[in-house]
Design a protein around this motif. Structure first.
Motif, PDB file in Angstrom:
ATOM      1  N   VAL A 302       0.754  -1.252  -0.135  1.00 14.12           N
ATOM      2  CA  VAL A 302       0.104  -0.110   0.022  1.00 14.12           C
ATOM      3  C   VAL A 302       0.755   1.265  -0.011  1.00 14.12           C
ATOM      4  CG1 VAL A 302      -1.503   1.269   1.184  1.00 14.12           C
ATOM      5  CG2 VAL A 302      -2.043  -1.174   1.047  1.00 14.12           C
ATOM      6  N   ALA A 303       1.992   1.048   0.865  1.00  8.71           N
ATOM      7  CA  ALA A 303       2.779   2.470   0.801  1.00  8.71           C
ATOM      8  C   ALA A 303       3.602   2.637  -0.730  1.00  8.71           C
ATOM      9  CB  ALA A 303       4.061   2.243   1.882  1.00  8.71           C
ATOM     10  N   LEU A 304       3.797   1.661  -1.227  1.00  3.91           N
ATOM     11  CA  LEU A 304       4.637   1.631  -2.535  1.00  3.91           C
ATOM     12  C   LEU A 304       3.659   2.345  -3.570  1.00  3.91           C
ATOM     13  CD1 LEU A 304       6.937   1.351  -4.355  1.00  3.91           C
ATOM     14  CD2 LEU A 304       5.958  -1.223  -4.652  1.00  3.91           C
ATOM     15  N   LEU A 305       2.352   1.708  -3.385  1.00  2.00           N
ATOM     16  CA  LEU A 305       1.278   2.189  -4.341  1.00  2.00           C
ATOM     17  C   LEU A 305       1.093   3.826  -4.065  1.00  2.00           C
ATOM     18  CD1 LEU A 305      -0.995  -0.966  -4.551  1.00  2.00           C
ATOM     19  CD2 LEU A 305       0.583   0.098  -6.243  1.00  2.00           C
ATOM     20  N   GLY A 306       0.803   4.083  -2.670  1.00  3.76           N
ATOM     21  CA  GLY A 306       0.711   5.171  -2.345  1.00  3.76           C
ATOM     22  C   GLY A 306       1.740   6.145  -2.746  1.00  3.76           C
ATOM     23  N   MET A 328      -8.897  10.711  -3.014  1.00  2.00           N
ATOM     24  CA  MET A 328      -9.878  10.581  -1.888  1.00  2.00           C
ATOM     25  C   MET A 328      -9.873   8.978  -1.705  1.00  2.00           C
ATOM     26  SD  MET A 328     -12.828  13.555  -2.550  1.00  2.00           S
ATOM     27  CE  MET A 328     -13.677  12.798  -1.228  1.00  2.00           C
ATOM     28  N   ALA A 329     -10.053   8.437  -3.116  1.00  2.00           N
ATOM     29  CA  ALA A 329      -9.929   6.650  -2.935  1.00  2.00           C
ATOM     30  C   ALA A 329      -8.902   6.416  -2.332  1.00  2.00           C
ATOM     31  CB  ALA A 329     -10.296   6.432  -4.433  1.00  2.00           C
ATOM     32  N   LEU A 330      -7.912   6.692  -2.561  1.00  5.50           N
ATOM     33  CA  LEU A 330      -6.517   6.343  -1.684  1.00  5.50           C
ATOM     34  C   LEU A 330      -6.567   6.464  -0.400  1.00  5.50           C
ATOM     35  CD1 LEU A 330      -3.642   4.967  -1.839  1.00  5.50           C
ATOM     36  CD2 LEU A 330      -2.560   7.485  -2.272  1.00  5.50           C
ATOM     37  N   ALA A 331      -7.150   7.603   0.194  1.00  6.32           N
ATOM     38  CA  ALA A 331      -7.195   7.988   1.517  1.00  6.32           C
ATOM     39  C   ALA A 331      -8.390   6.994   2.245  1.00  6.32           C
ATOM     40  CB  ALA A 331      -7.753   9.478   1.611  1.00  6.32           C
ATOM     41  N   ARG A 336      -9.371   2.246   5.695  1.00  5.42           N
ATOM     42  CA  ARG A 336      -9.854   0.818   5.749  1.00  5.42           C
ATOM     43  C   ARG A 336      -8.609   0.018   6.781  1.00  5.42           C
ATOM     44  NH1 ARG A 336     -12.825   1.748   1.170  1.00  5.42           N
ATOM     45  NH2 ARG A 336     -10.944   0.908  -0.166  1.00  5.42           N
ATOM     46  N   GLU A 337      -7.290   0.086   5.998  1.00 10.94           N
ATOM     47  CA  GLU A 337      -6.290  -0.632   6.657  1.00 10.94           C
ATOM     48  C   GLU A 337      -5.898  -0.109   8.011  1.00 10.94           C
ATOM     49  OE1 GLU A 337      -3.172  -3.254   6.393  1.00 10.94           O
ATOM     50  OE2 GLU A 337      -4.889  -2.884   4.927  1.00 10.94           O
TER      51      GLU A 337
END
Length: 900
Positions: A302-306, A328-331, A336-337
């Protein structure tokens, strides 16, 4: 002139680094990267915190369960010590039954057994002496090998034994090493046993008065295996015997590849645990399976994708309108994580089986959770915001507040207990409280407002086990009455009260008169039922402040603390109470539909008097009870001072007689028997005891003592063996002389008596027809059928029977007809005055007449004058025995006289 050359306008606008769109993209990218980093860092920190918290909880559980198990072993030792101190004597069978009642394999897995060690001083005068293992249970082959062994011979055991002796407390040995076939290091726990009522305040007193030890051996591998279901299987455990890993002896390691210098790269827990005067160092570290619980690459992805998204978002900010929606979708995904991480932590805390509170110093509840909703009986939200005094009973709340005060002063508190009524049953809880570290002013952990984490564990089962151990130590298992240990405590309290406040009490010592006959004839089931009913009757007769105790077998004691203010009033009331006890014991007992009768002999002593202690009072009541039995049973006897002297004299005589029997110091004498013509026809063998200080002790004085103590069995067997040897010697000389031997009722009723006589006849080759066994009439009226059966077995061998002292007991013509008798012996009391006293003469003539009609021989004892002999001969008496025809003389001298 100088002129500046301007760049083309479109080129400058295209490449301007601070173009508003580029600035917005860069700013957006940086912001998103920062958010991504913070989220990743938060997840990493949460994972590490969960890992550390789970590891700490698992470590605490291991240490707590190990401590509880060792404490349970110690409780077993203290119960066995109480059992030892509450018993006059313990044989192996009783000790085995006591240990089996504890169900050690089920309730205390890992414990090899329980043993009693007796200290035996060495002849060399060494201070330590020997520590012999006299009792051990359960009776496994391994434990049986330990019986009789001297524990002092092994250095590790010796050190623990001496430390327990000197300190008076529990002592744990160092590792004993592994014997062949054993798994892991063996250790043993000891508790010292001192002489009863001996002073043990100083080291010298404890060393002088040590009587033995009670021991509990165990193997660490078995202990840890027994705790396997309660420990975290993903943790490795190593135990060192010593204050630190370095220099300590490795006692246990769950991993064969354990190396103290390289455990787990930093994540480990080292705990010290003091037990039995030794310090253990526990090393715990996680296994790879533990780390796998917290491994996961999702948040890294997730961090890499972020980060990638952040860069793409900045690039697309100037070109695409929907960049905001993508961010916003990323946030939302990150949120959720985080929620998933929070839920995992919540699940971990909810899995804790104990009650977990966060409270302030005033008892206010700020947080509560537990995986056991049944232990609190209400929702967690209903507790938050209230105080401990609001939700707990006053006694429980006071105990909790005391634990908070202790934790506030010392940083932690443990071991305090309180009880709650939950669902109609009483539950016990144990508190562990510690100050909360860190936090913020919002959570109340800042300066001036301290918070505490309280862990409340349900220890109801352990509390019930301790109560059961107390019952075993202080109460009789069969009747439920107090045992000797508890009786002595209450007697001591009553004695002190009487001395301080005045007034007099009494101690009633009750012994059932015919319990042994019922128990032997009908079995232990009926005997136990009788004891239970006797206990119930005595309890019904006792007042609310009075104690009824069972000392063992058929002996009971009633303690009445107060009967009156003066000795005369107290004695009068004691007589009345003793008569009531006799009446309540006299009534028939219904045992399985069959009614049995039993009476009691009661000894009474009053207190206080002459500064006597509890043991003195108990001994006085016991002495008075024996006096009541001597007076005919079912009697009441008060202790008098001269009874003590008589009891001491009787005891001294018994001890001397035991020594004489052991050293074969009793002499066998022979007194001749003659016929009417004065010809020798045989002899009676008699025992004489030449005491080195008392001189010759009369048989009438030492024979009853031997009969009561059971020594008569050995003495009688020796005389029968000598009689058979004498008959064999006479037979070789061609002399057909009979030999008579007295047989006591106790000797005759021995299960192997017939075999003893058969073996003596066989080993010597004596003619059985010349051996006459003299028995008394009392033998014939008790258990008549068994007596007749044994007599017929002996007569079948050729042995003859004579009734000794005929006419002085329960004379009955019935048994003269039914039993295989050969001879009657007239008692000397009839012979002495027979010629001159008409009554005695008539009795002698009647005996001779009865014997003549029943075809029985008659021998008269105590013939001392010619007038007596002539009278007996005139009335056709077959045999005569007395001083007129020969004094008793040593058997060897009598035989030598025959040869001369």
């Amino acid at each position: 002139m100088n002129k500046e050359v301007a760049a083309p306008r479109g080129f400058a606008q295209h490449w301007a680094p601070w173009h508003p769109g580029m600035i917005a993209a860069v700013v957006l990218s940086l912001l998103l990267l920062a958010v991504t980093y913070l989220v990743w860092q938060g997840v990493e920190r949460a994972r590490d915190e969960r890992r550390l918290q789970a590891f700490a909880l698992s470590v605490d559980r291991v240490v707590s369960n190990l401590s509880d198990r060792i404490a349970a072993y110690e409780m077993v030792l203290r119960g066995a010590k109480g059992y030892y101190e509450g018993s006059d004597s313990i044989d192996q069978q009783e000790f085995q039954a006591y240990v089996e009642a504890l169900h050690l394999p089920q309730t205390r897995p890992g414990l090899q057994g329980v043993a009693l060690l007796s200290r035996v001083a060495e002849s060399t005068g060494a201070r330590t002496g020997q520590a012999l293992i006299t009792h051990i249970a359960p009776e496994t082959p391994e434990n049986q090998q330990e019986l009789g062994q001297d524990a002092m011979l092994q250095p590790a055991r010796r050190e623990a034994l001496l430390r327990a002796r000197d300190s008076g407390t529990l002592a744990l040995s160092g590792p004993l090493g592994s014997r062949e076939g054993d798994a892991g290091s063996s250790l043993v726990m000891y508790l010292p046993l001192y002489a009863r009522h001996a002073a043990v305040d100083t080291l010298a007193q404890r060393r002088q008065n040590i009587a033995g030890w009670v021991a509990a051996p165990f193997r660490m591998d078995d202990v840890i295996q027994g705790l396997a279901s309660e420990l975290d299987s993903d943790l490795a455990l190593a135990i060192h015997d010593g204050p630190s890993v370095a220099g300590g002896v490795l006692v246990f390691a769950s991993r064969t590849d354990y190396a103290p210098h390289a455990v787990n790269g930093g994540l480990e827990a080292v705990r010290s645990y003091d037990v039995g005067g030794r310090r253990w160092t526990l090393v715990l570290y996680p296994l790879p399976s533990f780390e796998q619980r917290f491994e996961g690459s999702t948040h890294h992805l997730v961090a890499l994708l972020g980060a990638a998204f952040s860069l793409l978002a900045g690039w697309f900010v100037g070109q695409q309108v929907n960049a905001r929606q993508r961010a916003m979708a990323l946030a939302r995904e990150m949120t959720r994580e985080l929620r998933r991480t929070r839920d995992e932590l919540e699940g971990t805390l909810n899995a804790v089986p104990d009650l977990l509170f966060e409270v302030d110093a005033q008892g206010g509840i700020h947080h509560y959770r537990s995986g056991r909703a049944d232990l609190i009986g209400t929702r967690a939200q209903a507790l938050v915001g209230r105080t401990l005094g609001d939700v707990l009973p006053p006694a429980a709340a006071a105990e909790c507040m005391a634990a908070l005060d202790e934790a506030a002063e010392y940083g932690y508190s443990e071991g305090r207990q309180y009880s709650l009524d939950i669902g109609g049953s009483q539950h016990w809880f144990e508190l562990s409280v510690a100050c909360k570290q860190g936090g913020t002013p919002q959570t109340g952990t800042g300066p001036g407002q301290r918070h505490f984490i309280a862990l409340s564990r349900d220890v109801t089962r352990r509390h019930e086990a301790e109560a059961a151990m107390y019952r075993l130590a202080y109460f009789d298992a069969l009747t439920g009455l107090p045992n000797r240990r508890l009786l002595l405590q209450r007697l001591q309290d009553a004695l002190v009260t009487a001395q301080q406040q005045g007034g007099m009490g009494a101690l009633f010592y009750i012994d059932l008169d015919n319990f042994k006959e019922i128990n032997d004839a009908r079995g232990h089931g009926v005997g136990d039922g009788l004891l239970v009913q006797v206990a119930a009757r005595l309890q019904d007769a006792a007042g609310p402040q009075e104690t009824v105790a069972r000392l063992g077998s058929d002996e009971f004691v009633m303690l009445v603390p107060r009967l009156g203010d003066t000795p005369s009033v107290a004695r009068e009331q004691a007589c009345r109470r003793a008569q009531q006890l006799r009446e309540c014991l006299d009534a028939p007992y219904d045992l399985g539909g069959v009614h049995y009768g039993s009476t009691g002999s009661i000894g009474v002593t009053l207190f206080p008097k002459n500064g006597e202690g509890v043991e003195d009072l108990l001994r006085e009541a016991d002495t008075a009870m024996f006096c009541a039995k001597d007076r005919g049973r079912n009697q009441v006897c008060f202790f008098e001072q001269d009874m003590h002297a008589a009891a001491q004299e009787r005891l001294a005589l018994l001890q001397d007689l035991k020594s004489a029997v052991d050293n074969d110091a009793l002499l066998t004498y022979a007194q001749p028997q003659v016929d009417a013509a004065g010809q020798l026809i045989g002899a009676e063998l008699l025992l004489r005891w030449p005491h080195p200080q008392r001189g010759f002790v009369p048989p009438a004085q030492f024979i009853p003592v031997a009969e009561q103590a059971g020594l008569i069995v050995r003495m009688g067997a020796r005389v029968i063996q000598q009689a058979c040897a004498t008959l064999a010697e006479l037979h070789q000389q061609g002399r057909a002389l009979s030999i008579s031997v007295n047989v006591s009722p106790r000797q005759f009723r021995q299960a192997d008596f017939v075999e003893q006589v058969r073996a003596a006849l066989h080993s010597t080759g004596a003619p059985a027809a010349l051996l006459t066994l003299e028995v008394t009439e009392s033998l014939l009226v008790e258990n008549w059928q068994d007596t007749a059966r044994r007599m017929h077995e002996l007569v079948a061998l050729g042995v003859r029977f004579s009734i000794d002292d005929f006419g002085t007991g329960y004379s009955s013509l019935a048994y003269l007809k039914r039993l295989p008798l050969y001879e009657l012996k007239i008692d000397r009391s009839f012979v002495q005055d027979a010629p001159s006293d008409a009554n005695d003469a008539a009795i002698v003539q009647a005996i001779l007449s009865v014997a003549r009609h029943l075809r029985l021989r008659v021998v008269a004892e105590g013939v001392e004058t010619r007038q007596q002999a002539d009278f007996l001969i005139a009335h056709h008496c077959h045999g005569l025995q007395g001083y007129l025809f020969g004094l008793p003389q040593p058997l060897r001298d009598w035989l030598a006289g025959l040869k001369g």
